[in-house]
Write an enzyme that holds these catalytic residues in place. Sequence first.
Site, PDB file in Angstrom:
ATOM      1  N   HIS A 168     -95.296 -85.641 -43.988  1.00  0.00           N
ATOM      2  CA  HIS A 168     -96.668 -85.140 -44.055  1.00  0.00           C
ATOM      3  C   HIS A 168     -97.042 -84.314 -42.826  1.00  0.00           C
ATOM      4  O   HIS A 168     -97.688 -83.281 -42.930  1.00  0.00           O
ATOM      5  CB  HIS A 168     -97.626 -86.326 -44.206  1.00  0.00           C
ATOM      6  CG  HIS A 168     -98.912 -85.993 -44.879  1.00  0.00           C
ATOM      7  ND1 HIS A 168     -99.653 -86.921 -45.558  1.00  0.00           N
ATOM      8  CD2 HIS A 168     -99.608 -84.843 -44.979  1.00  0.00           C
ATOM      9  CE1 HIS A 168    -100.738 -86.354 -46.058  1.00  0.00           C
ATOM     10  NE2 HIS A 168    -100.743 -85.091 -45.708  1.00  0.00           N
ATOM     11  N   GLY A 203    -109.539 -72.167 -50.873  1.00  0.00           N
ATOM     12  CA  GLY A 203    -110.287 -72.206 -49.624  1.00  0.00           C
ATOM     13  C   GLY A 203    -111.287 -73.340 -49.561  1.00  0.00           C
ATOM     14  O   GLY A 203    -112.441 -73.128 -49.157  1.00  0.00           O
ATOM     15  N   TYR A 246    -103.511 -91.148 -48.667  1.00  0.00           N
ATOM     16  CA  TYR A 246    -104.757 -90.793 -49.335  1.00  0.00           C
ATOM     17  C   TYR A 246    -105.474 -92.056 -49.789  1.00  0.00           C
ATOM     18  O   TYR A 246    -105.048 -92.757 -50.694  1.00  0.00           O
ATOM     19  CB  TYR A 246    -104.495 -89.893 -50.548  1.00  0.00           C
ATOM     20  CG  TYR A 246    -103.970 -88.517 -50.221  1.00  0.00           C
ATOM     21  CD1 TYR A 246    -104.022 -88.003 -48.928  1.00  0.00           C
ATOM     22  CD2 TYR A 246    -103.420 -87.722 -51.209  1.00  0.00           C
ATOM     23  CE1 TYR A 246    -103.543 -86.745 -48.635  1.00  0.00           C
ATOM     24  CE2 TYR A 246    -102.934 -86.449 -50.935  1.00  0.00           C
ATOM     25  CZ  TYR A 246    -102.996 -85.969 -49.647  1.00  0.00           C
ATOM     26  OH  TYR A 246    -102.511 -84.718 -49.362  1.00  0.00           O
TER      27      TYR A 246
END
Length: 334
Positions: free
Chosen positions: A125, A207, A55
């Site tokens: 991941h 979402g 990230y």
Amino acid sequence: MKKRMIGNLEVSEIGMGCMGFSHGYGKAPSELDSIQAIYKAYEAGCTFFDTAESYGKEQFYSGHNEQLVGKAVESFRKKIILATKLHIHNDELNNQETLYDIVFRHLQQSLKNLRTDYIDLYYLHRINENIPVEDVAKVMGQLIQEGYIKGWGLSQVTVDTLDKAHHVTPVTAVQNLYSMIERDCEKEVIPYCLKHHIGVVAFSPIGSGFLSGKVTTHTHFEGDDVRQWVPQLSKENISKNQPIIELLNQYAQKKKATLAQISLAWMLYKYPHVVPIPGSKNQERILENLNASQVILTDEEFNQLEKALHNIEIYGHRGIEESEGKTFSQNWQK
């Protein structure tokens, strides 16, 4: 906040995805604002924080989010569960390192970034199709025995992959895409995990913001905002998926809650081993999401909501099976 178990780890029933403090939702907030938001989440009862070595993007770099999280939680590190993730890339397989050496090298850097000497939950991941998942499971088992990690997990996997890994080293948690508009996990993964005492950590449980009702056909996603690649969030599908927003509105008004809180309360009611980790860079939204733990659906409300959801067709689908080199988007991996 109430707690629940994922494998052998006790966590707050709602966790916090920290990716947005580095990339993925347009311009990232300042380091000070990000650290304050993480601390406020901890004060609100959150004891489960999720990050990853990858990230960090554009003006940032790999490891940025881990470093930020490590700095933010340093004063209360021993009181929380910290999760991070590694990628094993193909170009790492061309030298003389063993798989253990490769994973341990990644882990050492994450430990340094996070300012800690152990990781509570260490995920692969994405599956690398050139490495048997059983081999990764064996390495993770060794790391658990050596005390570097307390548990391990997989992300975006089917039950077949999970089963292979779990038979080598028991899996602590699976982090998969799961929400009212992405329910593939309900078919096999969630039942398997419930049977084998594995936690399900749901990323994008709102979402990608759609279930908050704040994303409309007029919403413009800027920069690296991942939502420009989310199938349900094309302008066409935003329009087609409005019935689920209308349904959430009915319950939000009745329960004096937000739409996002209703979607999280539904998830918490439905499964005892599912822990959502909504991600946001906005402190107000973060606290709103955590406060969903105070929204309690009655049996009747849940059953009516569930029945209505089954009658709504969802447009746009991403799915839960992704691997290195065959991902949701070349621009993003949650």
